[in-house]
Design an enzyme around this catalytic site. Structure first.
Site, PDB file in Angstrom:
ATOM      1  N   GLU A  51      -9.305 -11.218  -7.419  1.00 12.15           N
ATOM      2  CA  GLU A  51      -8.350 -10.123  -7.244  1.00 12.15           C
ATOM      3  C   GLU A  51      -7.161 -10.236  -8.207  1.00 12.15           C
ATOM      4  O   GLU A  51      -6.680  -9.225  -8.716  1.00 12.15           O
ATOM      5  CB  GLU A  51      -7.871 -10.080  -5.791  1.00 12.15           C
ATOM      6  CG  GLU A  51      -8.987  -9.655  -4.841  1.00 12.15           C
ATOM      7  CD  GLU A  51      -8.560  -9.597  -3.392  1.00 12.15           C
ATOM      8  OE1 GLU A  51      -9.414  -9.281  -2.544  1.00 12.15           O
ATOM      9  OE2 GLU A  51      -7.366  -9.858  -3.081  1.00 12.15           O
TER      10      GLU A  51
ATOM     11  N   TYR B 110     -12.301  -2.742  -3.889  1.00 10.91           N
ATOM     12  CA  TYR B 110     -12.798  -2.949  -2.523  1.00 10.91           C
ATOM     13  C   TYR B 110     -14.328  -2.926  -2.462  1.00 10.91           C
ATOM     14  O   TYR B 110     -14.900  -2.613  -1.412  1.00 10.91           O
ATOM     15  CB  TYR B 110     -12.218  -1.878  -1.596  1.00 10.91           C
ATOM     16  CG  TYR B 110     -10.797  -2.158  -1.144  1.00 10.91           C
ATOM     17  CD1 TYR B 110     -10.494  -3.297  -0.395  1.00 10.91           C
ATOM     18  CD2 TYR B 110      -9.761  -1.272  -1.418  1.00 10.91           C
ATOM     19  CE1 TYR B 110      -9.206  -3.550   0.054  1.00 10.91           C
ATOM     20  CE2 TYR B 110      -8.462  -1.525  -0.985  1.00 10.91           C
ATOM     21  CZ  TYR B 110      -8.193  -2.662  -0.252  1.00 10.91           C
ATOM     22  OH  TYR B 110      -6.916  -2.915   0.199  1.00 10.91           O
TER      23      TYR B 110
ATOM     24  N   PHE C 258     -15.826   2.413   6.964  1.00 19.66           N
ATOM     25  CA  PHE C 258     -14.448   2.823   6.648  1.00 19.66           C
ATOM     26  C   PHE C 258     -14.173   2.900   5.150  1.00 19.66           C
ATOM     27  O   PHE C 258     -13.069   3.234   4.733  1.00 19.66           O
ATOM     28  CB  PHE C 258     -13.440   1.876   7.315  1.00 19.66           C
ATOM     29  CG  PHE C 258     -13.595   0.429   6.938  1.00 19.66           C
ATOM     30  CD1 PHE C 258     -13.070  -0.075   5.762  1.00 19.66           C
ATOM     31  CD2 PHE C 258     -14.261  -0.457   7.793  1.00 19.66           C
ATOM     32  CE1 PHE C 258     -13.205  -1.413   5.415  1.00 19.66           C
ATOM     33  CE2 PHE C 258     -14.410  -1.799   7.446  1.00 19.66           C
ATOM     34  CZ  PHE C 258     -13.873  -2.267   6.263  1.00 19.66           C
TER      35      PHE C 258
ATOM     36  N   ARG D 250      -1.066 -14.297   4.613  1.00 19.81           N
ATOM     37  CA  ARG D 250      -1.806 -13.655   5.702  1.00 19.81           C
ATOM     38  C   ARG D 250      -1.038 -13.772   7.018  1.00 19.81           C
ATOM     39  O   ARG D 250      -1.069 -12.870   7.851  1.00 19.81           O
ATOM     40  CB  ARG D 250      -3.215 -14.223   5.797  1.00 19.81           C
ATOM     41  CG  ARG D 250      -4.058 -13.786   4.593  1.00 19.81           C
ATOM     42  CD  ARG D 250      -5.473 -14.289   4.644  1.00 19.81           C
ATOM     43  NE  ARG D 250      -6.285 -13.619   5.648  1.00 19.81           N
ATOM     44  CZ  ARG D 250      -6.846 -12.418   5.484  1.00 19.81           C
ATOM     45  NH1 ARG D 250      -6.657 -11.743   4.356  1.00 19.81           N
ATOM     46  NH2 ARG D 250      -7.575 -11.883   6.428  1.00 19.81           N
TER      47      ARG D 250
ATOM     48  N   ASN E  71      -2.021   0.253   6.618  1.00 23.02           N
ATOM     49  CA  ASN E  71      -1.550  -1.006   7.209  1.00 23.02           C
ATOM     50  C   ASN E  71      -0.622  -1.803   6.282  1.00 23.02           C
ATOM     51  O   ASN E  71      -0.556  -3.026   6.353  1.00 23.02           O
ATOM     52  CB  ASN E  71      -2.724  -1.843   7.727  1.00 23.02           C
ATOM     53  CG  ASN E  71      -3.628  -2.372   6.611  1.00 23.02           C
ATOM     54  OD1 ASN E  71      -3.511  -1.937   5.476  1.00 23.02           O
ATOM     55  ND2 ASN E  71      -4.493  -3.306   6.942  1.00 23.02           N
TER      56      ASN E  71
ATOM     57  N   THR F 181      -5.011  -7.303  10.636  1.00 25.28           N
ATOM     58  CA  THR F 181      -5.366  -6.086   9.890  1.00 25.28           C
ATOM     59  C   THR F 181      -4.975  -4.822  10.644  1.00 25.28           C
ATOM     60  O   THR F 181      -4.452  -3.873  10.053  1.00 25.28           O
ATOM     61  CB  THR F 181      -6.892  -6.073   9.625  1.00 25.28           C
ATOM     62  OG1 THR F 181      -7.249  -7.294   8.988  1.00 25.28           O
ATOM     63  CG2 THR F 181      -7.285  -4.906   8.742  1.00 25.28           C
TER      64      THR F 181
ATOM     65  N   LYS G 212       0.817  -1.217   0.000  1.00 27.06           N
ATOM     66  CA  LYS G 212       0.000   0.000   0.000  1.00 27.06           C
ATOM     67  C   LYS G 212       0.858   1.276   0.000  1.00 27.06           C
ATOM     68  O   LYS G 212       2.076   1.224   0.246  1.00 27.06           O
ATOM     69  CB  LYS G 212      -0.943  -0.034   1.205  1.00 27.06           C
ATOM     70  CG  LYS G 212      -1.936  -1.206   1.168  1.00 27.06           C
ATOM     71  CD  LYS G 212      -2.975  -1.095   2.277  1.00 27.06           C
ATOM     72  CE  LYS G 212      -3.931  -2.271   2.259  1.00 27.06           C
ATOM     73  NZ  LYS G 212      -5.034  -2.098   3.237  1.00 27.06           N
TER      74      LYS G 212
ATOM     75  N   ARG H 250       2.915  -6.094   9.134  1.00 29.35           N
ATOM     76  CA  ARG H 250       2.160  -4.965   9.688  1.00 29.35           C
ATOM     77  C   ARG H 250       2.717  -4.496  11.020  1.00 29.35           C
ATOM     78  O   ARG H 250       2.754  -3.294  11.297  1.00 29.35           O
ATOM     79  CB  ARG H 250       0.678  -5.329   9.787  1.00 29.35           C
ATOM     80  CG  ARG H 250      -0.003  -5.272   8.408  1.00 29.35           C
ATOM     81  CD  ARG H 250      -1.327  -5.952   8.429  1.00 29.35           C
ATOM     82  NE  ARG H 250      -2.089  -5.747   7.195  1.00 29.35           N
ATOM     83  CZ  ARG H 250      -3.058  -6.552   6.785  1.00 29.35           C
ATOM     84  NH1 ARG H 250      -3.395  -7.602   7.507  1.00 29.35           N
ATOM     85  NH2 ARG H 250      -3.697  -6.299   5.659  1.00 29.35           N
TER      86      ARG H 250
ATOM     87  N   HIS I 117      -2.033  -5.587   1.612  1.00 33.80           N
ATOM     88  CA  HIS I 117      -3.300  -6.306   1.471  1.00 33.80           C
ATOM     89  C   HIS I 117      -2.987  -7.695   0.967  1.00 33.80           C
ATOM     90  O   HIS I 117      -2.049  -7.867   0.182  1.00 33.80           O
ATOM     91  CB  HIS I 117      -4.225  -5.600   0.465  1.00 33.80           C
ATOM     92  CG  HIS I 117      -5.373  -6.465   0.019  1.00 33.80           C
ATOM     93  ND1 HIS I 117      -6.524  -6.582   0.756  1.00 33.80           N
ATOM     94  CD2 HIS I 117      -5.512  -7.294  -1.050  1.00 33.80           C
ATOM     95  CE1 HIS I 117      -7.340  -7.447   0.143  1.00 33.80           C
ATOM     96  NE2 HIS I 117      -6.749  -7.894  -0.953  1.00 33.80           N
TER      97      HIS I 117
HETATM   98  P1  CMP Z   1      -7.279  -4.840   3.567  1.00 30.06           P
HETATM   99  O1  CMP Z   1      -6.751  -6.201   3.822  1.00 30.06           O
HETATM  100  O2  CMP Z   1      -6.666  -4.090   2.433  1.00 30.06           O
HETATM  101  O3  CMP Z   1      -8.862  -4.926   3.321  1.00 30.06           O
HETATM  102  C1  CMP Z   1      -9.721  -3.846   3.603  1.00 30.06           C
HETATM  103  C2  CMP Z   1      -9.042  -2.743   4.354  1.00 30.06           C
HETATM  104  O4  CMP Z   1      -9.902  -1.849   5.018  1.00 30.06           O
HETATM  105  C3  CMP Z   1      -8.172  -3.312   5.437  1.00 30.06           C
HETATM  106  O5  CMP Z   1      -7.066  -3.968   4.878  1.00 30.06           O
HETATM  107  C4  CMP Z   1      -7.880  -2.059   6.255  1.00 30.06           C
HETATM  108  O6  CMP Z   1      -6.763  -1.340   5.760  1.00 30.06           O
HETATM  109  C5  CMP Z   1      -9.127  -1.196   6.023  1.00 30.06           C
HETATM  110  N1  CMP Z   1      -9.931  -1.030   7.231  1.00 30.06           N
HETATM  111  C6  CMP Z   1     -10.172   0.124   7.873  1.00 30.06           C
HETATM  112  N2  CMP Z   1     -10.956  -0.048   8.937  1.00 30.06           N
HETATM  113  C7  CMP Z   1     -11.226  -1.387   8.996  1.00 30.06           C
HETATM  114  C8  CMP Z   1     -11.994  -2.201   9.886  1.00 30.06           C
HETATM  115  N3  CMP Z   1     -12.632  -1.694  10.944  1.00 30.06           N
HETATM  116  N4  CMP Z   1     -12.032  -3.520   9.636  1.00 30.06           N
HETATM  117  C9  CMP Z   1     -11.412  -4.063   8.567  1.00 30.06           C
HETATM  118  N5  CMP Z   1     -10.665  -3.337   7.684  1.00 30.06           N
HETATM  119  C10 CMP Z   1     -10.579  -2.005   7.906  1.00 30.06           C
END
Ligand code: CMP
Length: 140
Positions: free
Chosen positions: A127, A50, A58, A86, A113, A92, A10, A103, A116
């Site tokens: 994806e 997304y 969010f 993962r 973060n 996350t 990211k 992370r 992804h």
């Molecule tokens: P990612 O794995 O890219 O998938 C969705 C993204 O939403 C996640 O990582 C986070 O960066 C972002 N995000 C922000 N707030 C939340 C939340 N409360 N729960 C999950 N993902 C979140």
């Protein structure tokens, strides 16, 4: 089983200049980078990628963050690649990510973060096709 998963480094991690360090972790874990490119997503592309989160509170911040700078997108291949990636990423929310994960080491917040990774074989196929439509992906 040998799987493919879609990984995104990211804008926060790209700005920190840790793309190579993150690639090293993939390789050290036995994941092969079989496709890679740098892209600067448009709002439309980020929103489409997304789309499953469209109704989440969010979503707007997530899209705004993902278009704030270029990202590196790659397909990782290897045994159990989806779960392995993962594990390498950690939780996350970087505050909850286990020590030594990407992370925990490189991320600042739940939006910024660092990475992804696809969460299941079905989403991985979608994806990978989103970013690399020419790559053949077989589930058997
Ligand atoms: P990612 O794995 O890219 O998938 C969705 C993204 O939403 C996640 O990582 C986070 O960066 C972002 N995000 C922000 N707030 C939340 C939340 N409360 N729960 C999950 N993902 C979140």
């Amino acid at each position: 089983a040998i799987e493919r998963t879609l990984s995104i480094i990211k804008p926060d991690a790209v700005a920190k200049n840790v793309v190579g360090k993150i690639y090293q972790r993939f390789e050290d874990a036995g994941l092969k980078i079989i496709a890679a490119k740098q892209v600067w997503l448009s709002e439309r592309e980020a929103g489409e990628f997304y789309a499953v989160h469209k109704e989440r509170p969010f979503f707007k911040d997530l899209v705004a963050f993902m278009v704030s700078g270029p990202v590196f997108v790659q397909v990782l291949e290897g045994d159990d690649a989806i779960a392995k990636n993962r594990e390498l990423m950690g939780a996350t929310d970087p505050k909850k990510a286990a020590p030594g994960t990407i992370r925990a080491d490189f991320a600042e917040s739940i939006d910024a973060n660092a990475v992804h990774g696809s969460d299941a074989p079905e989403t991985a196929a979608v994806e990978v096709a989103f970013f690399f439509p020419g790559l053949n992906v077989y589930s058997r």
